[in-house]
Design a protein around this motif. Structure first.
Motif, PDB file in Angstrom:
ATOM      1  N   GLN A 265      19.547 -12.880 -79.068  1.00  0.00           N
ATOM      2  CA  GLN A 265      19.268 -14.305 -79.290  1.00  0.00           C
ATOM      3  C   GLN A 265      18.937 -14.586 -80.763  1.00  0.00           C
ATOM      4  N   ASP A 266      19.571 -13.820 -81.640  1.00  0.00           N
ATOM      5  CA  ASP A 266      19.415 -14.002 -83.105  1.00  0.00           C
ATOM      6  C   ASP A 266      17.978 -13.874 -83.579  1.00  0.00           C
ATOM      7  N   ILE A 267      17.189 -13.059 -82.878  1.00  0.00           N
ATOM      8  CA  ILE A 267      15.774 -12.952 -83.259  1.00  0.00           C
ATOM      9  C   ILE A 267      15.593 -12.357 -84.648  1.00  0.00           C
ATOM     10  N   ALA A 268      16.452 -11.403 -85.030  1.00  0.00           N
ATOM     11  CA  ALA A 268      16.304 -10.780 -86.345  1.00  0.00           C
ATOM     12  C   ALA A 268      16.549 -11.787 -87.461  1.00  0.00           C
ATOM     13  N   THR A 269      17.580 -12.599 -87.312  1.00  0.00           N
ATOM     14  CA  THR A 269      17.951 -13.536 -88.375  1.00  0.00           C
ATOM     15  C   THR A 269      17.102 -14.795 -88.399  1.00  0.00           C
ATOM     16  N   THR A 270      16.542 -15.168 -87.240  1.00  0.00           N
ATOM     17  CA  THR A 270      15.778 -16.426 -87.188  1.00  0.00           C
ATOM     18  C   THR A 270      14.266 -16.222 -87.180  1.00  0.00           C
ATOM     19  N   VAL A 271      13.815 -15.009 -86.844  1.00  0.00           N
ATOM     20  CA  VAL A 271      12.372 -14.774 -86.770  1.00  0.00           C
ATOM     21  C   VAL A 271      11.939 -13.572 -87.615  1.00  0.00           C
ATOM     22  N   THR A 272      12.482 -12.391 -87.315  1.00  0.00           N
ATOM     23  CA  THR A 272      12.002 -11.169 -87.970  1.00  0.00           C
ATOM     24  C   THR A 272      12.169 -11.213 -89.481  1.00  0.00           C
ATOM     25  N   LEU A 273      13.403 -11.468 -89.948  1.00  0.00           N
ATOM     26  CA  LEU A 273      13.639 -11.481 -91.394  1.00  0.00           C
ATOM     27  C   LEU A 273      12.916 -12.620 -92.106  1.00  0.00           C
ATOM     28  N   PRO A 274      12.958 -13.843 -91.588  1.00  0.00           N
ATOM     29  CA  PRO A 274      12.194 -14.912 -92.248  1.00  0.00           C
ATOM     30  C   PRO A 274      10.699 -14.586 -92.334  1.00  0.00           C
ATOM     31  N   ARG A 275      10.177 -13.987 -91.286  1.00  0.00           N
ATOM     32  CA  ARG A 275       8.749 -13.634 -91.319  1.00  0.00           C
ATOM     33  C   ARG A 275       8.467 -12.631 -92.421  1.00  0.00           C
ATOM     34  N   LEU A 276       9.261 -11.571 -92.506  1.00  0.00           N
ATOM     35  CA  LEU A 276       9.021 -10.546 -93.511  1.00  0.00           C
ATOM     36  C   LEU A 276       9.185 -11.107 -94.921  1.00  0.00           C
ATOM     37  N   ARG A 277      10.207 -11.933 -95.122  1.00  0.00           N
ATOM     38  CA  ARG A 277      10.399 -12.529 -96.445  1.00  0.00           C
ATOM     39  C   ARG A 277       9.194 -13.386 -96.846  1.00  0.00           C
ATOM     40  N   ASN A 278       8.706 -14.178 -95.918  1.00  0.00           N
ATOM     41  CA  ASN A 278       7.578 -15.061 -96.230  1.00  0.00           C
ATOM     42  C   ASN A 278       6.288 -14.283 -96.433  1.00  0.00           C
ATOM     43  N   ILE A 279       6.116 -13.213 -95.662  1.00  0.00           N
ATOM     44  CA  ILE A 279       4.925 -12.375 -95.816  1.00  0.00           C
ATOM     45  C   ILE A 279       4.940 -11.686 -97.177  1.00  0.00           C
ATOM     46  N   ILE A 280       6.102 -11.165 -97.544  1.00  0.00           N
ATOM     47  CA  ILE A 280       6.218 -10.452 -98.816  1.00  0.00           C
ATOM     48  C   ILE A 280       6.032 -11.403-100.001  1.00  0.00           C
ATOM     49  N   SER A 281       6.633 -12.581 -99.925  1.00  0.00           N
ATOM     50  CA  SER A 281       6.546 -13.538-101.035  1.00  0.00           C
ATOM     51  C   SER A 281       5.264 -14.353-101.044  1.00  0.00           C
ATOM     52  N   GLY A 282       4.638 -14.469 -99.854  1.00  0.00           N
ATOM     53  CA  GLY A 282       3.447 -15.318 -99.742  1.00  0.00           C
ATOM     54  C   GLY A 282       3.775 -16.769 -99.477  1.00  0.00           C
ATOM     55  N   ASP A 283       5.062 -17.065 -99.292  1.00  0.00           N
ATOM     56  CA  ASP A 283       5.481 -18.447 -99.070  1.00  0.00           C
ATOM     57  C   ASP A 283       5.493 -18.776 -97.578  1.00  0.00           C
ATOM     58  N   TRP A 284       4.314 -19.019 -97.019  1.00  0.00           N
ATOM     59  CA  TRP A 284       4.213 -19.400 -95.617  1.00  0.00           C
ATOM     60  C   TRP A 284       4.543 -20.887 -95.479  1.00  0.00           C
ATOM     61  N   VAL A 285       5.037 -21.265 -94.306  1.00  0.00           N
ATOM     62  CA  VAL A 285       5.309 -22.669 -94.030  1.00  0.00           C
ATOM     63  C   VAL A 285       4.023 -23.493 -94.136  1.00  0.00           C
ATOM     64  N   SER A 286       2.905 -22.905 -93.743  1.00  0.00           N
ATOM     65  CA  SER A 286       1.630 -23.627 -93.757  1.00  0.00           C
ATOM     66  C   SER A 286       0.995 -23.712 -95.138  1.00  0.00           C
ATOM     67  N   GLY A 287       1.553 -22.988 -96.111  1.00  0.00           N
ATOM     68  CA  GLY A 287       0.987 -23.014 -97.450  1.00  0.00           C
ATOM     69  C   GLY A 287       1.063 -21.655 -98.114  1.00  0.00           C
ATOM     70  N   LYS A 288       0.849 -21.617 -99.409  1.00  0.00           N
ATOM     71  CA  LYS A 288       0.951 -20.390-100.189  1.00  0.00           C
ATOM     72  C   LYS A 288      -0.133 -19.402 -99.805  1.00  0.00           C
ATOM     73  N   GLN A 289       0.268 -18.141 -99.594  1.00  0.00           N
ATOM     74  CA  GLN A 289      -0.659 -17.056 -99.294  1.00  0.00           C
ATOM     75  C   GLN A 289      -0.471 -15.943-100.328  1.00  0.00           C
TER      76      GLN A 289
END
Length: 308
Positions: A265-289
Motif C-alpha cells: 500500500q505504498d507505505i515506504a514511499t508515503t510514510v517510511t521515507l518521508p518520516r526518515l527524511r523529516n527526522i533527519i532534516s528536522g523539517d516536521w510538518v508541525s514545525g522545525k525540530q
C-alpha cells in the motif's frame, strides 16, 4: 510464533516474552485486548549481555541532595529535608529507592542492609565491636554474611554503620542507579500515531510503535552498547529508524539501522521515507525540530525503494 522462533533460533536461546499493555477497545463483549508481545531471543544466550535499565527518578534524589549542599545547610538538615521530600513524593518512588534516605559526611546518599546470615555459617560467627562506643555486638545465631576480613575492609572504607542492635552495610545510590527490567511495558500506542502526524502530517498508518519504548528496549537488549546494528524486517512507519537516530543523537553513539519493507500500500514511499527524511532534516510538518544527523547531508541513495 514462539514455536516458529524456537525452531529458527533454538528454544535454548529464548530470553523473555515482554508484554506491552497499550490501549484496548471497549467495543467488545469480553476483554478489551490491547496487548502486544515482544519475543526476545539471542543468537547465543550464553554470550548475551546482562540486562539493566536506569532506576526511574533515582537521579532526582541525587539532584535534590546536591541542591541542599548548595544551600550550605548542615548534613542533618539536608537529611531531614530528604526524608520529607521522599515522603511527599512517595507515589513516585519504589520502596527500594525510597530507602535511600541517609546522607554521609561526604554528601553521598545511602541506604543500609542487614549483614545477618539466613543460612547457618559457623565460619562467619564472630563478635563485632563498635570502635566509637566500645559496644560489642555478639554474632547472630547463624553468623554474619561477611567474613571477618571483608567486614574489616568495609569498615575501613566507611561502609559499615551501627544502627539499632546490629551493624549494617552501606549501599550508595550513586553506585546503584540501575535495576533489572520488568518484562512489562505500559504505554498507550496512540502517542505513536500522534507523533507520526506531527512528523509527516495526516496518514492512514495506524500501527506505528512508540519510539520511547523501542529506545528503551534496544538499549536493554544490547547491553547499552553504542555501536550495534539494528535491523527491522517489517519497517512499517519507520519508528525503528527514528529510535536509532534519536539514540545516537542523545549519547553520540554510532549505531546503524537497516529497515526493510515490501512497500505494501505504498507505505515506504508515503510514510517510511518521508518520516526518515523529516527526522533527519528536522523539517516536521508541525514545525522545525532538531536535525538528527547534525550538519551531514542526506544521502538520498540510502533512502530508496528497490522494486522487485
Amino acid at each position: 510464533m514462539r514455536i516458529l522462533l524456537d525452531q529458527v533460533y533454538g528454544a535454548e536461546n529464548f530470553i523473555s516474552n515482554v508484554v506491552w499493555i497499550g490501549s484496548g477497545s471497549s467495543k467488545v463483549r469480553f476483554s478489551r485486548g490491547g496487548l502486544d508481545y515482544m519475543l526476545i531471543y539471542a543468537k547465543d544466550k550464553k554470550q548475551a549481555p546482562q540486562w539493566w535499565e536506569p532506576k526511574d527518578n533515582a537521579q532526582d534524589i541525587l539532584n535534590f541532595v546536591a541542591k541542599q549542599k548548595e544551600k550550605q545547610v548542615t548534613i542533618d538538615e539536608a537529611e531531614l529535608a530528604l526524608k520529607k521530600f521522599l515522603k511527599v513524593n512517595q507515589d513516585k518512588y519504589a520502596a527500594g529507592l525510597a530507602s535511600y534516605a541517609s546522607i554521609d559526611s561526604q554528601w553521598r546518599v545511602f541506604t543500609t542492609a542487614s549483614i545477618v546470615n539466613s543460612l547457618d555459617r559457623p565460619n562467619l560467627k564472630y563478635d563485632i565491636t563498635d570502635p566509637a562506643t566500645g559496644v560489642v555486638y555478639p554474632h547472630p545465631d547463624k553468623g554474619w554474611t561477611l567474613s571477618k576480613s571483608t567486614y574489616q575492609a568495609l569498615y575501613d572504607k566507611g561502609m559499615i554503620v551501627f544502627a539499632g542492635n546490629r551493624p549494617r552495610k552501606k549501599y550508595f545510590l550513586e553506585d546503584n542507579m540501575t535495576q533489572k527490567p520488568q518484562p512489562i511495558v505500559q504505554e498507550s500506542r496512540s502517542k505513536a500515531h500522534s507523533q507520526l502526524e506531527k512528523i509527516i502530517g495526516k496518514n492512514n498508518f495506524r500501527y506505528s510503535k512508540n519510539v520511547s519504548v523501542l529506545k528503551k528496549w534496544f538499549n536493554i537488549v544490547s547491553g547499552n552498547q553504542k555501536d550495534v546494528t539494528i535491523m527491522d524486517f517489517f519497517a512499517g512507519s519507520g519508528s525503528t529508524g527514528q529510535a536509532v537516530l534519536e539514540m545516537n543523537a542523545e549519547d553520540q553513539g554510532t549505531r546503524q539501522v537497516v529497515l526493510m519493507t515490501n512497500n505494501e500500500q505504498d507505505i515506504a514511499t508515503t510514510v517510511t521515507l518521508p518520516r526518515l527524511r523529516n527526522i533527519i532534516s528536522g523539517d516536521w510538518v508541525s514545525g522545525k525540530q532538531r536535525p538528527l544527523l547534525g550538519l551531514l547531508e542526506i544521502d538520498e541513495s540510502l533512502l530508496k525503494v528497490e522494486e522487485n
